[in-house]
Design an enzyme around this catalytic site. Structure first.
Site, PDB file in Angstrom:
ATOM      1  N   ASP A   1       0.798  -1.225   0.000  1.00  0.00           N
ATOM      2  CA  ASP A   1       0.000   0.000   0.000  1.00  0.00           C
ATOM      3  C   ASP A   1       0.828   1.270   0.000  1.00  0.00           C
ATOM      4  O   ASP A   1       0.461   2.269  -0.613  1.00  0.00           O
ATOM      5  CB  ASP A   1      -0.941   0.010   1.206  1.00  0.00           C
ATOM      6  CG  ASP A   1      -0.202   0.193   2.526  1.00  0.00           C
ATOM      7  OD1 ASP A   1       0.705  -0.605   2.807  1.00  0.00           O
ATOM      8  OD2 ASP A   1      -0.534   1.134   3.270  1.00  0.00           O
TER       9      ASP A   1
ATOM     10  N   ASP B   1       5.426   0.307   3.535  1.00  0.00           N
ATOM     11  CA  ASP B   1       5.616  -0.933   4.274  1.00  0.00           C
ATOM     12  C   ASP B   1       5.456  -2.125   3.337  1.00  0.00           C
ATOM     13  O   ASP B   1       5.368  -1.973   2.122  1.00  0.00           O
ATOM     14  CB  ASP B   1       4.630  -1.006   5.446  1.00  0.00           C
ATOM     15  CG  ASP B   1       3.193  -0.736   4.998  1.00  0.00           C
ATOM     16  OD1 ASP B   1       2.834  -1.161   3.889  1.00  0.00           O
ATOM     17  OD2 ASP B   1       2.434  -0.096   5.749  1.00  0.00           O
TER      18      ASP B   1
ATOM     19  N   TYR C   1      -6.208   0.885   8.556  1.00  0.00           N
ATOM     20  CA  TYR C   1      -7.240   1.258   7.596  1.00  0.00           C
ATOM     21  C   TYR C   1      -8.608   0.907   8.181  1.00  0.00           C
ATOM     22  O   TYR C   1      -9.328   0.058   7.673  1.00  0.00           O
ATOM     23  CB  TYR C   1      -7.013   0.568   6.248  1.00  0.00           C
ATOM     24  CG  TYR C   1      -5.779   1.073   5.540  1.00  0.00           C
ATOM     25  CD1 TYR C   1      -5.795   2.284   4.853  1.00  0.00           C
ATOM     26  CD2 TYR C   1      -4.592   0.353   5.587  1.00  0.00           C
ATOM     27  CE1 TYR C   1      -4.653   2.766   4.228  1.00  0.00           C
ATOM     28  CE2 TYR C   1      -3.444   0.832   4.953  1.00  0.00           C
ATOM     29  CZ  TYR C   1      -3.484   2.035   4.283  1.00  0.00           C
ATOM     30  OH  TYR C   1      -2.351   2.511   3.658  1.00  0.00           O
TER      31      TYR C   1
ATOM     32  N   GLU D   1       5.845   9.739   3.587  1.00  0.00           N
ATOM     33  CA  GLU D   1       5.421   8.437   3.078  1.00  0.00           C
ATOM     34  C   GLU D   1       4.452   8.627   1.914  1.00  0.00           C
ATOM     35  O   GLU D   1       3.555   9.467   1.959  1.00  0.00           O
ATOM     36  CB  GLU D   1       4.750   7.609   4.171  1.00  0.00           C
ATOM     37  CG  GLU D   1       4.444   6.181   3.733  1.00  0.00           C
ATOM     38  CD  GLU D   1       3.992   5.296   4.871  1.00  0.00           C
ATOM     39  OE1 GLU D   1       4.100   4.057   4.736  1.00  0.00           O
ATOM     40  OE2 GLU D   1       3.518   5.824   5.899  1.00  0.00           O
TER      41      GLU D   1
END
Length: 637
Positions: A82, A85, A234, A483
C-alpha cells in the site's frame, strides 16, 4: 548615469525575480503533465508484490512475497504494497484499482496519446489478477496479507521479508461489506477497462464483481470488526453503506441492469447516499464518488423513474464541488497560505488528488452532458467548468512544485523533490546491487536513520505533503509527510492525462458558457440570537434535519462578552435518523454534548439514533458570534 542607474536596474531585477517567484507560488509555472503521468504510472511498478515480469521497468526491485497465502492453503502471490511498508491491505488496494480504472475510462484517449494507456492498463491488471486469487469462493474474500504491527517493528526490503505473512479473510461468519463492496467496485470498473481488448478477462472480472456485491449485501458488517489487525491502519470509519452504493453504481455503469439502479435509488436514504454531504473523498469514505456517478446517470438520461432520488445524489455531488472550489460557505475546504486544499497533517495530499479527480470529471460532465446546464450552482456563486478545472490545475501545479517551498511532492519530478521518502524498499540498497540479507534490526540501525537520500528513487510517488502552513520536513522518520501511498497517485492518473491532453490549457470551456443563476448566499448576519434551518446550499430539496441555535446566557469578563449558545437538532422526518454527523466551523470556545469523530461531530454513544420528532441538544461557549453548524451526513431507516 551608470552609478545612478545601477541601483535602479538592481531594483528592477529584484522585482522581476520576486514576480517570478510569486508566479510560481500561485501556479504560474509550466509543467510537463505527460512526464508526470509517465512517472506516476511507473510508481506502481515499485509497489508490486509477487513475481515481477520480464518487462519490469523499476529495476531496483525484485520478486517478493512468493509464499503469500501458502499457510492458509491459497495462492495470494501478487498485488500491491500500500505505501512504505510490506503489507497488502485489501481496502486501499481496491480503491486504488477503482480509481485507476475510472481514470482510464474517462481519459484513456489522452493516456493513449501520451503513450501510456497500456502501462496504465497493466497497472490495473496487476491489481485485478490478485483480486481474482483473493476471491476463491463466492462468499470468501482475503483482505490482508501480513499485519501492520509486526511489519512496523521491522525495516526490511520486501525481498528480505521475515515478518508474518498470515492472510486474513472475510466470510459469512466474519463479514466485511465495505471490503467486499470496494473490491466489487474495482473489478466492475476494471471489467470496462478490458471489455474491448480482453473480453474474456473482462467477463471474468464482472462475474467476480457480481458475486462480491451479493456477498457484501447479504452478510453485512464492517470488515475491521472481522480483520481486527487492519483497524489501526485502515479502519472503516464511514461504515459500509458507501461501499455498497459505490459497488451498485459501478455495476449499473457496466451492465445497465436495472437491479443495480433500483438498489442505488431505493437505498439512498438507508445507506447514506442521499444523506451524506461531505467535502472529503478517499479510501474510507466513498459518498462523493457515488454521488458523482449517480449525477452522471441522471445527466445522461439513465435515471428512469428514479430521477428524483438521483437528483438528491447530484445535490450532494455539487455540495462537494462547491466546498472544494471555495464557493460552499461554511463547508469550504480550508486552504494553506500557498493555496493547497487542507484536511489533515498526515498524508493530506491523498485528499487533494482524489478531490481533483472528482472535480475534473464533474466539470467535464457539466460541459458535455445534455442535462448539466453548464455550471454548478453554489451558495457563493456559479462555479463554471473552466473555473473548476483551473482550480484543479492549481492543485496539481502545487504538487508539482508551484508552492512556497518550490518543492515537487512527486518524487523524481522537477529539480527539488523529497529524497528521504519513508519507504522500506527505496531506503535500503537494492537487492540487485547488494544481495546480502538485511535483517529487521539492521534495517532500523543502519538504513532508517541515514541522513543521506534514499539509494533508490521512488519515481512518481506522491508523498503525504506539507502541513497547514505549507511547511515540509524531508526526513525519513517523518512518515506523516514523506510516506507515499498508491491511493495518493491512483486518482492523479486521470487528472494528469486530462491536463496533458489539453496541453495545460483549459480555454476550450470558456466561450459561451450558459450562466447558472447563483443561489443566494446564506445570511451573513452575526446577530447574537440566531435560528438556522438546515438547507443544503440554497437548494430547494427538503431536509429531515432542522437546526436551531439560540443564546441562553451572556456575561462579560476581561473586557469581552461571552455567549452560551444552545443548539437543538431535530428529526422532522417520519423515519429514524442514524449515524448523524454534524459539521461545526468558526468554533472559538468549548463544546459540550457532542463527540468528535473523523468526519465532524456525532451524538454521544448513549444516543445512537433520533426517532421521528426527537431532538438532541448541545452547547458551546465563545466570545464571538455563533458558529456555523450543518449536517454532514445521516442515514434514514
Amino acid at each position: 548615469m551608470a552609478k545612478n542607474g545601477a541601483p535602479t536596474m538592481a531594483a528592477l531585477l529584484g522585482l522581476l525575480a520576486l514576480a517570478s517567484m510569486l508566479g510560481m507560488a500561485r501556479g504560474g509555472g509550466r509543467h510537463d503533465y505527460g512526464m508526470a503521468l509517465r512517472k506516476s504510472i511507473l510508481y506502481f511498478e515499485a509497489q508490486r508484490s509477487g513475481v515481477l515480469p520480464p518487462n519490469q521497468r523499476v529495476t531496483w526491485r525484485a520478486s517478493s512475497g512468493l509464499f503469500d497465502g501458502k499457510a492458509n492453503g491459497v495462492d495470494l502471490v501478487g498485488g500491491y504494497y500500500d505505501a512504505g511498508d510490506n503489507v497488502k491491505f485489501g481496502l486501499p488496494m481496491a480503491f486504488t484499482v477503482t480509481m485507476m480504472s475510472w481514470g482510464i475510462l474517462e481519459y484513456g484517449k489522452q493516456m493513449a496519446a501520451a503513450g501510456e494507456l497500456q502501462n496504465a492498463m497493466d497497472a490495473v491488471k496487476w491489481g485485478t489478477d490478485y483480486f481474482i486469487k483473493a476471491h476463491p469462493e463466492p462468499d470468501v474474500l482475503y483482505g490482508e496479507v501480513g499485519d501492520g504491527d509486526t511489519d512496523h517493528s521491522c525495516w526490511q526490503r520486501p525481498e528480505d521479508m521475515t515478518t508474518s505473512r498470515q492472510a486474513f479473510r472475510v466470510d459469512p461468519q466474519n463479514p466485511g461489506s465495505d471490503l467486499a463492496g470496494e473490491t466489487a467496485a474495482a473489478m466492475a470498473a476494471a471489467s470496462l477497462v478490458f471489455r474491448h481488448k480482453y473480453p474474456g478477462y473482462a467477463n471474468l472480472l464482472l462475474e467476480h464483481s457480481k458475486q462480491l456485491f451479493a456477498f457484501a449485501d447479504k452478510y453485512r458488517g464492517k470488515y475491521d470488526a472481522s480483520i481486527t489487525v487492519a483497524r489501526n491502519y485502515y479502519g472503516s470509519f464511514s461504515g459500509y453503506g458507501d461501499e455498497l452504493l459505490w459497488a451498485a453504481a459501478w455495476l449499473y455503469e457496466v451492465t445497465e441492469d436495472r437491479y443495480y439502479l433500483d438498489y442505488l435509488a431505493n437505498n439512498g436514504d438507508a445507506l447514506g447516499g442521499t444523506g451524506w454531504s461531505i467535502n472529503q473523498f478517499g479510501w474510507d469514505v466513498k459518498y462523493p464518488g457515488v454521488q458523482v456517478l449517480a449525477a452522471k446517470f441522471l445527466l445522461q438520461g439513465r435515471a428512469g423513474e428514479h430521477a428524483a432520488a438521483l437528483q438528491r445524489y447530484r445535490q450532494n455531488a455539487e455540495f462537494f464541488v462547491c466546498s472544494c472550489v471555495g464557493k460552499g460557505g461554511a463547508s469550504n475546504v480550508p486552504r494553506t497560505p500557498g493555496g493547497m486544499m487542507y484536511h489533515q497533517r498526515w498524508n493530506n495530499l491523498q485528499f487533494v488528488t482524489s478531490a481533483s479527480f472528482l472535480l475534473t470529471v464533474y466539470a467535464d460532465y457539466a460541459t458535455v452532458l445534455p442535462g448539466a446546464g453548464g455550471a454548478v450552482r453554489c451558495p457563493a456563486g456559479a462555479a463554471r467548468p473552466y473555473e473548476i478545472l483551473a482550480f484543479v490545475r492549481s492543485q496539481v501545479n502545487y504538487i508539482l512544485g508551484d508552492n512556497p517551498r518550490a518543492t515537487s511532492y512527486m518524487v523524481g519530478y522537477g529539480g527539488s523533490f523529497p529524497r528521504q521518502v519513508h519507504h522500506r524498499g527505496a531506503s535500503i540498497v537494492s537487492v540487485r546491487t547488494d544481495p546480502s540479507f538485511v535483517s529487521c534490526q539492521e534495517g532500523y540501525s543502519s538504513w532508517y536513520p541515514r541522513p543521506a537520500g534514499n539509494p533508490n528513487v521512488l519515481e512518481g510517488a506522491v508523498v503525504g505533503g506539507p502541513d497547514e502552513n505549507d511547511d515540509f520536513a524531508d526526513e525519513r522518520n517523518n512518515y506523516e509527510q514523506t510516506e507515499a501511498a498508491t491511493y495518493n497517485s491512483a486518482p492523479l492518473l486521470g487528472v494528469l492525462a486530462r491536463l496533458a491532453g489539453a496541453c495545460g490549457g483549459l480555454e476550450e470551456y470558456q466561450p459561451s458558457l450558459p450562466e447558472a443563476a447563483a443561489a443566494p448566499p446564506p445570511s451573513s448576519s452575526h446577530a447574537a440570537n440566531r435560528t438556522s434551518h438546515y438547507r443544503r446550499r440554497g437548494q430547494h430539496a427538503w431536509s429531515p434535519i432542522e437546526i436551531e441555535q439560540n443564546v441562553t446566557r451572556t456575561w462579560a469578563m476581561r473586557r469581552r462578552t461571552y455567549y452560551r449558545y444552545s443548539v437543538t437538532v431535530t428529526n422532522r422526518s417520519r423515519k429514524t435518523v442514524r449515524e448523524l454527523h454534524l459539521g461545526v466551523s468558526e468554533l472559538q470556545g468549548r463544546l459540550w454534548g457532542l463527540d468528535k469523530a473523523r468526519y465532524g461531530y456525532v451524538p454521544p454513544k448513549w444516543l445512537p439514533a433520533l426517532r421521528p420528532g426527537r431532538s438532541l441538544r448541545f452547547v458551546y461557549v465563545q466570545p464571538a458570534p455563533p458558529a456555523s453548524v450543518w449536517v454532514t451526513g445521516y442515514k434514514l431507516v
